[in-house]
Design a protein around this motif. Structure first.
Motif, PDB file in Angstrom:
ATOM      1  N   ALA A   1      21.863   6.805  13.574  1.00 11.49           N
ATOM      2  CA  ALA A   1      20.783   7.535  14.062  1.00 11.49           C
ATOM      3  C   ALA A   1      20.025   8.477  13.124  1.00 11.49           C
ATOM      4  CB  ALA A   1      20.971   8.225  15.424  1.00 11.49           C
ATOM      5  N   GLN A   2      21.057   8.840  12.376  1.00  8.05           N
ATOM      6  CA  GLN A   2      20.564   9.867  11.322  1.00  8.05           C
ATOM      7  C   GLN A   2      19.963   9.360  10.030  1.00  8.05           C
ATOM      8  OE1 GLN A   2      24.816  11.189  11.234  1.00  8.05           O
ATOM      9  NE2 GLN A   2      24.016  11.469  13.284  1.00  8.05           N
ATOM     10  N   GLU A   3      20.089   7.907   9.847  1.00  3.64           N
ATOM     11  CA  GLU A   3      19.369   7.216   8.882  1.00  3.64           C
ATOM     12  C   GLU A   3      18.011   7.522   8.598  1.00  3.64           C
ATOM     13  OE1 GLU A   3      20.614   3.164   8.659  1.00  3.64           O
ATOM     14  OE2 GLU A   3      18.932   2.422   8.070  1.00  3.64           O
ATOM     15  N   LYS A   4      17.326   7.942   7.777  1.00  2.00           N
ATOM     16  CA  LYS A   4      15.878   8.112   7.490  1.00  2.00           C
ATOM     17  C   LYS A   4      15.050   6.950   7.040  1.00  2.00           C
ATOM     18  CE  LYS A   4      16.373  13.056   6.950  1.00  2.00           C
ATOM     19  NZ  LYS A   4      16.305  14.192   6.239  1.00  2.00           N
ATOM     20  N   ALA A   5      13.666   7.081   7.572  1.00  2.00           N
ATOM     21  CA  ALA A   5      12.700   6.229   7.235  1.00  2.00           C
ATOM     22  C   ALA A   5      11.215   6.750   7.417  1.00  2.00           C
ATOM     23  CB  ALA A   5      12.766   4.999   8.270  1.00  2.00           C
ATOM     24  N   ASP A   6      10.329   6.063   6.586  1.00  2.00           N
ATOM     25  CA  ASP A   6       9.101   6.629   6.817  1.00  2.00           C
ATOM     26  C   ASP A   6       8.270   5.979   7.865  1.00  2.00           C
ATOM     27  OD1 ASP A   6       6.319   6.871   6.535  1.00  2.00           O
ATOM     28  OD2 ASP A   6       6.176   6.833   4.178  1.00  2.00           O
ATOM     29  N   PRO A   7       8.075   6.674   8.889  1.00  2.00           N
ATOM     30  CA  PRO A   7       7.654   5.873   9.952  1.00  2.00           C
ATOM     31  C   PRO A   7       6.324   5.191   9.953  1.00  2.00           C
ATOM     32  CG  PRO A   7       7.314   8.260  10.570  1.00  2.00           C
ATOM     33  CD  PRO A   7       8.099   8.104   9.123  1.00  2.00           C
ATOM     34  N   GLU A   8       5.491   5.430   9.118  1.00  2.40           N
ATOM     35  CA  GLU A   8       4.103   4.685   8.884  1.00  2.40           C
ATOM     36  C   GLU A   8       4.307   3.749   7.890  1.00  2.40           C
ATOM     37  OE1 GLU A   8       1.076   8.358   9.982  1.00  2.40           O
ATOM     38  OE2 GLU A   8       1.443   8.115   8.137  1.00  2.40           O
ATOM     39  N   ALA A   9       5.447   3.618   7.002  1.00  8.02           N
ATOM     40  CA  ALA A   9       5.416   2.799   6.094  1.00  8.02           C
ATOM     41  C   ALA A   9       6.332   1.641   6.404  1.00  8.02           C
ATOM     42  CB  ALA A   9       5.781   3.237   4.540  1.00  8.02           C
ATOM     43  N   ALA A  10       7.671   2.237   7.023  1.00  5.08           N
ATOM     44  CA  ALA A  10       8.848   1.128   7.548  1.00  5.08           C
ATOM     45  C   ALA A  10       8.432   0.271   8.633  1.00  5.08           C
ATOM     46  CB  ALA A  10       9.617   1.915   7.685  1.00  5.08           C
ATOM     47  N   GLU A  11       8.855  -0.867   8.961  1.00  7.89           N
ATOM     48  CA  GLU A  11       8.646  -1.781  10.109  1.00  7.89           C
ATOM     49  C   GLU A  11       9.720  -1.730  10.745  1.00  7.89           C
ATOM     50  OE1 GLU A  11       7.675  -6.096   9.866  1.00  7.89           O
ATOM     51  OE2 GLU A  11       6.391  -5.626   8.382  1.00  7.89           O
ATOM     52  N   ILE A  12       9.531  -1.058  11.864  1.00  7.96           N
ATOM     53  CA  ILE A  12      10.788  -0.782  12.812  1.00  7.96           C
ATOM     54  C   ILE A  12      10.817  -1.597  13.903  1.00  7.96           C
ATOM     55  CG2 ILE A  12      12.091   1.078  13.758  1.00  7.96           C
ATOM     56  CD1 ILE A  12      10.863   3.191  12.089  1.00  7.96           C
ATOM     57  N   THR A  13      11.659  -2.224  14.291  1.00  9.70           N
ATOM     58  CA  THR A  13      11.666  -2.762  15.558  1.00  9.70           C
ATOM     59  C   THR A  13      12.804  -2.565  16.581  1.00  9.70           C
ATOM     60  OG1 THR A  13      12.761  -4.919  14.781  1.00  9.70           O
ATOM     61  CG2 THR A  13      10.686  -5.170  14.808  1.00  9.70           C
ATOM     62  N   VAL A  14      12.281  -2.384  17.692  1.00 11.67           N
ATOM     63  CA  VAL A  14      13.510  -2.197  18.795  1.00 11.67           C
ATOM     64  C   VAL A  14      13.603  -3.024  19.933  1.00 11.67           C
ATOM     65  CG1 VAL A  14      14.165  -0.141  20.357  1.00 11.67           C
ATOM     66  CG2 VAL A  14      12.808   0.440  18.584  1.00 11.67           C
ATOM     67  N   GLN A  15      14.884  -3.716  19.940  1.00 11.31           N
ATOM     68  CA  GLN A  15      14.934  -4.683  20.859  1.00 11.31           C
ATOM     69  C   GLN A  15      13.894  -5.856  20.836  1.00 11.31           C
ATOM     70  OE1 GLN A  15      15.036  -2.462  24.560  1.00 11.31           O
ATOM     71  NE2 GLN A  15      17.278  -2.697  24.756  1.00 11.31           N
ATOM     72  N   GLY A  16      13.934  -6.137  19.392  1.00 12.19           N
ATOM     73  CA  GLY A  16      12.868  -7.176  19.104  1.00 12.19           C
ATOM     74  C   GLY A  16      11.148  -6.577  19.107  1.00 12.19           C
ATOM     75  N   GLU A  17      10.798  -5.754  19.568  1.00 11.73           N
ATOM     76  CA  GLU A  17       9.504  -5.399  19.804  1.00 11.73           C
ATOM     77  C   GLU A  17       9.288  -4.305  18.552  1.00 11.73           C
ATOM     78  OE1 GLU A  17       7.471  -5.058  22.751  1.00 11.73           O
ATOM     79  OE2 GLU A  17       8.498  -6.770  23.691  1.00 11.73           O
ATOM     80  N   PRO A  18       7.986  -4.631  17.716  1.00 11.64           N
ATOM     81  CA  PRO A  18       7.614  -3.469  16.835  1.00 11.64           C
ATOM     82  C   PRO A  18       7.208  -2.120  17.497  1.00 11.64           C
ATOM     83  CG  PRO A  18       6.309  -5.546  16.731  1.00 11.64           C
ATOM     84  CD  PRO A  18       7.190  -5.600  17.961  1.00 11.64           C
TER      85      PRO A  18
ATOM     86  N   GLY B   1      23.010  -2.555  17.506  1.00 12.49           N
ATOM     87  CA  GLY B   1      22.569  -3.544  16.555  1.00 12.49           C
ATOM     88  C   GLY B   1      20.979  -3.963  16.977  1.00 12.49           C
ATOM     89  N   GLN B   2      20.489  -3.062  17.700  1.00 11.88           N
ATOM     90  CA  GLN B   2      19.111  -3.644  18.242  1.00 11.88           C
ATOM     91  C   GLN B   2      17.993  -2.771  17.512  1.00 11.88           C
ATOM     92  OE1 GLN B   2      19.885  -2.856  22.563  1.00 11.88           O
ATOM     93  NE2 GLN B   2      20.154  -4.955  22.777  1.00 11.88           N
ATOM     94  N   VAL B   3      18.248  -2.156  16.714  1.00  9.27           N
ATOM     95  CA  VAL B   3      17.154  -1.556  15.925  1.00  9.27           C
ATOM     96  C   VAL B   3      17.184  -2.033  14.430  1.00  9.27           C
ATOM     97  CG1 VAL B   3      16.335   0.727  14.916  1.00  9.27           C
ATOM     98  CG2 VAL B   3      17.187   0.694  17.291  1.00  9.27           C
ATOM     99  N   LEU B   4      15.992  -2.391  13.962  1.00 15.23           N
ATOM    100  CA  LEU B   4      15.854  -2.942  12.527  1.00 15.23           C
ATOM    101  C   LEU B   4      14.884  -2.226  11.782  1.00 15.23           C
ATOM    102  CD1 LEU B   4      15.841  -6.918  13.012  1.00 15.23           C
ATOM    103  CD2 LEU B   4      17.870  -5.307  13.192  1.00 15.23           C
ATOM    104  N   VAL B   5      15.318  -1.961  10.653  1.00 12.52           N
ATOM    105  CA  VAL B   5      14.434  -1.018   9.848  1.00 12.52           C
ATOM    106  C   VAL B   5      13.994  -2.280   8.535  1.00 12.52           C
ATOM    107  CG1 VAL B   5      13.810   0.951   8.340  1.00 12.52           C
ATOM    108  CG2 VAL B   5      15.282   1.285  10.417  1.00 12.52           C
ATOM    109  N   ASP B   6      12.827  -2.827   8.335  1.00 10.31           N
ATOM    110  CA  ASP B   6      12.361  -3.534   7.375  1.00 10.31           C
ATOM    111  C   ASP B   6      13.285  -4.761   7.465  1.00 10.31           C
ATOM    112  OD1 ASP B   6      10.184  -2.151   6.626  1.00 10.31           O
ATOM    113  OD2 ASP B   6      11.643  -0.948   5.277  1.00 10.31           O
TER     114      ASP B   6
END
Ligand code: URA
Length: 240
Positions: A40-57, A28-33
């Motif tokens: 891991a197969q979930e998709k996102a727009d890397p330039e539009a979505a706000e992705i954080t990993v272990q709390g870091e953008p 649960g350490q990866v948040l999308v928006d």
């Protein structure tokens, strides 16, 4: 930008392998928006979505730029049946991104080598029309002289007919037993530094590239190690 798999986006930063991304998502350490990713197969727009990993953008870059401190013994190629290439010095996540060396260093030359998957800028940096400086630290046999410096500055024509653009030779130490210098070229013909100095009767015994345009080899980067270019370094390269 088009949607991409989360594991691809996160692994492209070179900080985590795809397997590690899977584990981070499971914990649960990866948040999308703001919402925990489920797979891991979930998709996102890397330039539009706000992705954080272990709390870091996550800082996403469309292209990857890597500075490698090349050791001797590696070929500047993406694959070669004859031996190790500079790609062998990078982790698998990066190798999968289609990186290639920006110009070539000889197998025995060390120092600054850029690798990227951004074809346009890479091409500009090595294009003879752009005249981007390449600076080398060199050790040679014999005593370098002011006459050698003048020959470099005038633009040499080599015995094999190669016409060189004016170049700079700055002597650091001159001794009959061997000399050290900085050489700056604005082009990059095959074995050029070695051929120019051989013609002056001062064969090269050691060669290291220390600068390309605005970018200097990071003195904190051990031989054989790499790091990503910062945004500022990348922007400065574009201005060269
Ligand atoms: N000039 C050379 O002779 N060799 C290199 O690797 C780079 C410049």
């Amino acid at each position: 930008m088009e949607q991409q798999r989360l594991d691809k986006i996160i692994a492209s930063t070179g900080r985590f392998s795809r397997r590690e991304v899977k584990e981070l998502i499971r914990r649960g350490q990866v948040l999308v928006d703001g919402v925990p990713a489920r797979s891991a197969q979930e998709k996102a727009d890397p330039e539009a979505a706000e992705i954080t990993v272990q709390g870091e953008p996550l800082v996403y870059r469309r292209f990857t730029w890597v500075m490698l401190n090349k050791p001797a013994g590696y070929l500047s190629a993406t694959e070669d049946g004859r031996g190790a290439t500079v790609l062998d010095l990078l982790p698998p996540e990066l190798r999968r991104q289609g990186l290639f060396p920006v110009g070539r260093l000889d197998k025995d030359t060390e120092g600054l080598l850029l690798l990227t998957n951004e074809g346009g800028l890479a091409h500009d940096l090595v294009s003879p029309r752009r005249h981007v400086d390449k600076e080398y630290y060199v050790r040679v046999e014999g005593r370098l002289t002011e006459e050698d410096c003048r020959a470099f500055a005038a633009g040499m024509t080599l015995d094999d007919g190669l016409v060189c653009q004016p170049a700079e030779l700055e002597i650091l130490r001159a001794d009959a037993a061997g000399s050290e210098a900085h050489v700056t070229l604005r082009e990059g013909k095959f074995h050029q530094v070695k051929r120019m100095l051989a013609q002056q009767g001062k064969p090269v015994t050691y060669l290291e590239r220390i600068r390309m345009g605005s970018l200097r080899l990071d003195p904190a980067l051990p031989r054989g190690a790499f790091r990503f270019l910062t945004k500022i370094e990348w922007e400065d390269l574009r201005k060269n």
